[in-house]
Design a protein around this motif. Structure first.
Motif, short mmCIF file in Angstrom:
data_model
loop_
_atom_site.label_atom_id
_atom_site.label_comp_id
_atom_site.label_asym_id
_atom_site.label_seq_id
_atom_site.Cartn_x
_atom_site.Cartn_y
_atom_site.Cartn_z
N UNK A 47 0.81 -1.23 -0.08
CA UNK A 47 0.15 0.08 -0.07
C UNK A 47 0.78 1.19 0.19
N UNK A 48 1.94 1.37 0.82
CA UNK A 48 2.70 2.46 0.86
C UNK A 48 3.33 2.68 -0.22
N UNK A 49 3.96 1.74 -1.00
CA UNK A 49 4.59 1.74 -1.94
C UNK A 49 3.89 2.30 -3.56
N UNK A 50 2.72 1.79 -3.49
CA UNK A 50 1.69 2.12 -4.37
C UNK A 50 1.44 3.63 -4.21
N UNK A 51 1.04 4.22 -2.95
CA UNK A 51 0.79 5.59 -2.83
C UNK A 51 2.08 6.53 -3.25
N UNK A 52 3.37 5.97 -2.94
CA UNK A 52 4.59 6.63 -3.22
C UNK A 52 4.68 6.81 -4.63
N UNK A 68 4.93 -0.79 -10.29
CA UNK A 68 5.64 -1.64 -9.29
C UNK A 68 6.76 -2.48 -9.79
N UNK A 69 6.72 -2.90 -10.95
CA UNK A 69 7.68 -3.64 -11.65
C UNK A 69 8.83 -2.75 -11.94
N UNK A 70 8.30 -1.60 -12.51
CA UNK A 70 9.33 -0.71 -13.02
C UNK A 70 10.19 -0.06 -11.80
N UNK A 71 9.42 0.15 -10.82
CA UNK A 71 10.18 0.71 -9.52
C UNK A 71 10.64 -0.42 -8.68
N UNK A 72 10.98 -1.50 -8.85
CA UNK A 72 11.20 -2.85 -7.99
C UNK A 72 12.34 -2.37 -7.31
N UNK A 73 13.38 -1.65 -7.71
CA UNK A 73 14.59 -1.48 -6.74
C UNK A 73 13.98 -0.65 -5.68
N UNK A 74 13.25 0.30 -5.79
CA UNK A 74 12.86 1.50 -4.76
C UNK A 74 11.80 0.58 -3.76
N UNK A 75 11.36 -0.35 -3.96
CA UNK A 75 10.08 -0.83 -3.22
C UNK A 75 10.76 -1.44 -1.79
#
Length: 88
Positions: A47-52, A68-75
């Motif tokens: 949830x927090x990653x989706x909001x961010x 989410x896949x594109x931002x995998x390293x940040x999750x």
């Protein structure tokens, strides 16, 4: 002669069709697909990653997944674990 051959072939095809339509064994059921939104725990983990990172992709689940896949390293590790759990 040709007429007899056509009649014989039509009779053979008509008699064999029902047996070909029936499988000698039951077909396996398709695997049950997971809920596209995941379990409540999965949603809480991301949830927090989706909001961010993926707020603009809401409410389209496929766009959120792509984000989410594109931002995998940040999750967070928990959200990355959810992606791994579902083979993403």
């Amino acid at each position: 002669m040709l007429r007899k051959a056509v009649i014989v072939l039509a009779a053979i095809a008509a008699c064999s069709t029902p047996s070909l339509a029936q499988f000698p064994f039951p077909l396996p059921l398709p695997p049950i697909l997971p809920n596209p939104e995941g379990t409540p725990e999965d949603r809480a983990n991301c949830e927090s990653d989706v909001r961010r990172y993926c707020q603009a992709a809401l409410p389209d689940n496929m766009r959120v997944l792509s984000c989410l896949q594109q931002n995998r390293q940040r999750l967070t590790p928990a959200c990355r674990g959810v992606l791994v759990k579902y083979g993403q």
